[in-house]
Design a protein around this motif. Structure first.
Motif, PDB file in Angstrom:
ATOM      1  N   SER A  99       0.834  -1.198   0.000  1.00  0.00           N
ATOM      2  CA  SER A  99       0.000   0.000   0.000  1.00  0.00           C
ATOM      3  C   SER A  99       0.873   1.253   0.000  1.00  0.00           C
ATOM      4  O   SER A  99       2.038   1.219   0.395  1.00  0.00           O
ATOM      5  CB  SER A  99      -0.921  -0.008   1.223  1.00  0.00           C
ATOM      6  N   HIS A 100       0.292   2.324  -0.445  1.00  0.00           N
ATOM      7  CA  HIS A 100       0.968   3.621  -0.510  1.00  0.00           C
ATOM      8  C   HIS A 100       2.194   3.574  -1.429  1.00  0.00           C
ATOM      9  O   HIS A 100       3.175   4.274  -1.200  1.00  0.00           O
ATOM     10  CB  HIS A 100       1.357   4.124   0.877  1.00  0.00           C
ATOM     11  N   ASP A 101       2.157   2.736  -2.444  1.00  0.00           N
ATOM     12  CA  ASP A 101       3.214   2.647  -3.457  1.00  0.00           C
ATOM     13  C   ASP A 101       4.598   2.348  -2.879  1.00  0.00           C
ATOM     14  O   ASP A 101       5.614   2.758  -3.426  1.00  0.00           O
ATOM     15  CB  ASP A 101       3.264   3.915  -4.311  1.00  0.00           C
ATOM     16  N   ARG A 102       4.642   1.629  -1.783  1.00  0.00           N
ATOM     17  CA  ARG A 102       5.923   1.214  -1.202  1.00  0.00           C
ATOM     18  C   ARG A 102       6.421  -0.021  -1.945  1.00  0.00           C
ATOM     19  O   ARG A 102       5.748  -1.043  -2.013  1.00  0.00           O
ATOM     20  CB  ARG A 102       5.756   0.911   0.287  1.00  0.00           C
ATOM     21  N   VAL A 103       7.620   0.076  -2.515  1.00  0.00           N
ATOM     22  CA  VAL A 103       8.180  -1.008  -3.322  1.00  0.00           C
ATOM     23  C   VAL A 103       8.610  -2.164  -2.421  1.00  0.00           C
ATOM     24  O   VAL A 103       9.389  -1.986  -1.492  1.00  0.00           O
ATOM     25  CB  VAL A 103       9.384  -0.511  -4.160  1.00  0.00           C
ATOM     26  N   ILE A 104       8.100  -3.343  -2.739  1.00  0.00           N
ATOM     27  CA  ILE A 104       8.505  -4.575  -2.059  1.00  0.00           C
ATOM     28  C   ILE A 104       9.633  -5.237  -2.837  1.00  0.00           C
ATOM     29  O   ILE A 104      10.615  -5.692  -2.265  1.00  0.00           O
ATOM     30  CB  ILE A 104       7.323  -5.554  -1.925  1.00  0.00           C
ATOM     31  N   ALA A 105       9.481  -5.278  -4.158  1.00  0.00           N
ATOM     32  CA  ALA A 105      10.490  -5.908  -5.019  1.00  0.00           C
ATOM     33  C   ALA A 105      10.364  -5.326  -6.416  1.00  0.00           C
ATOM     34  O   ALA A 105       9.290  -4.900  -6.828  1.00  0.00           O
ATOM     35  CB  ALA A 105      10.294  -7.414  -5.058  1.00  0.00           C
ATOM     36  N   GLU A 106      11.490  -5.337  -7.140  1.00  0.00           N
ATOM     37  CA  GLU A 106      11.462  -4.880  -8.532  1.00  0.00           C
ATOM     38  C   GLU A 106      12.623  -5.501  -9.299  1.00  0.00           C
ATOM     39  O   GLU A 106      13.575  -5.999  -8.701  1.00  0.00           O
ATOM     40  CB  GLU A 106      11.514  -3.354  -8.622  1.00  0.00           C
ATOM     41  N   GLY A 107      12.492  -5.469 -10.611  1.00  0.00           N
ATOM     42  CA  GLY A 107      13.561  -5.999 -11.459  1.00  0.00           C
ATOM     43  C   GLY A 107      13.521  -7.513 -11.531  1.00  0.00           C
ATOM     44  O   GLY A 107      12.484  -8.089 -11.828  1.00  0.00           O
ATOM     45  N   ILE A 108      14.629  -8.141 -11.249  1.00  0.00           N
ATOM     46  CA  ILE A 108      14.697  -9.604 -11.295  1.00  0.00           C
ATOM     47  C   ILE A 108      14.087 -10.161 -10.011  1.00  0.00           C
ATOM     48  O   ILE A 108      14.648 -10.009  -8.930  1.00  0.00           O
ATOM     49  CB  ILE A 108      16.144 -10.095 -11.478  1.00  0.00           C
ATOM     50  N   ILE A 109      12.920 -10.772 -10.164  1.00  0.00           N
ATOM     51  CA  ILE A 109      12.197 -11.369  -9.038  1.00  0.00           C
ATOM     52  C   ILE A 109      12.080 -12.852  -9.363  1.00  0.00           C
ATOM     53  O   ILE A 109      11.164 -13.277 -10.059  1.00  0.00           O
ATOM     54  CB  ILE A 109      10.809 -10.717  -8.865  1.00  0.00           C
ATOM     55  N   ASP A 110      13.049 -13.627  -8.883  1.00  0.00           N
ATOM     56  CA  ASP A 110      13.103 -15.023  -9.300  1.00  0.00           C
ATOM     57  C   ASP A 110      13.277 -16.016  -8.155  1.00  0.00           C
ATOM     58  O   ASP A 110      13.441 -17.210  -8.385  1.00  0.00           O
ATOM     59  CB  ASP A 110      14.221 -15.228 -10.324  1.00  0.00           C
ATOM     60  N   ASP A 111      13.217 -15.527  -6.920  1.00  0.00           N
ATOM     61  CA  ASP A 111      13.417 -16.420  -5.786  1.00  0.00           C
ATOM     62  C   ASP A 111      12.201 -16.349  -4.854  1.00  0.00           C
ATOM     63  O   ASP A 111      11.909 -15.297  -4.282  1.00  0.00           O
ATOM     64  CB  ASP A 111      14.688 -16.034  -5.021  1.00  0.00           C
TER      65      ASP A 111
END
Length: 86
Positions: free
Chosen positions: A60-72
């Motif tokens: 929520s509130h545009d907080r980044v959890i993960a970006e780019g290579i998300i493979d694990d």
């Protein structure tokens, strides 16, 4: 019971997005997560904001959890749990 949810920013033809989508689906099944998938190319403002940064998973509130290579799966699950205090 609280419903946990994230937003998944993607775009058509993005190979990193496809890989991330599979990992996110597996994590979602494990922890009962609701995922709202948004193709940024359908919204000029989102395209301007996120551009080439996809895939991106947001709390929520545009907080980044993960970006780019998300493979694990384990790394993503831990990041989601931290972000959502699961």
């Amino acid at each position: 019971m609280r419903v946990l949810s994230v937003t998944f920013l993607t775009r058509d033809g993005c190979h990193l997005c496809e890989a991330a989508k599979d990992v996110l689906a597996a994590v979602s099944a494990d922890i009962g997560l609701r995922v709202e998938e948004i193709d940024i190319d359908d919204d000029d403002e989102l395209t301007k904001l996120w551009g080439l940064r996809v895939p991106v998973i947001l709390a929520s509130h545009d907080r980044v959890i993960a970006e780019g290579i998300i493979d694990d799966k384990r790394t993503l699950k831990d990041a989601i749990r931290r972000a959502l205090s699961v």
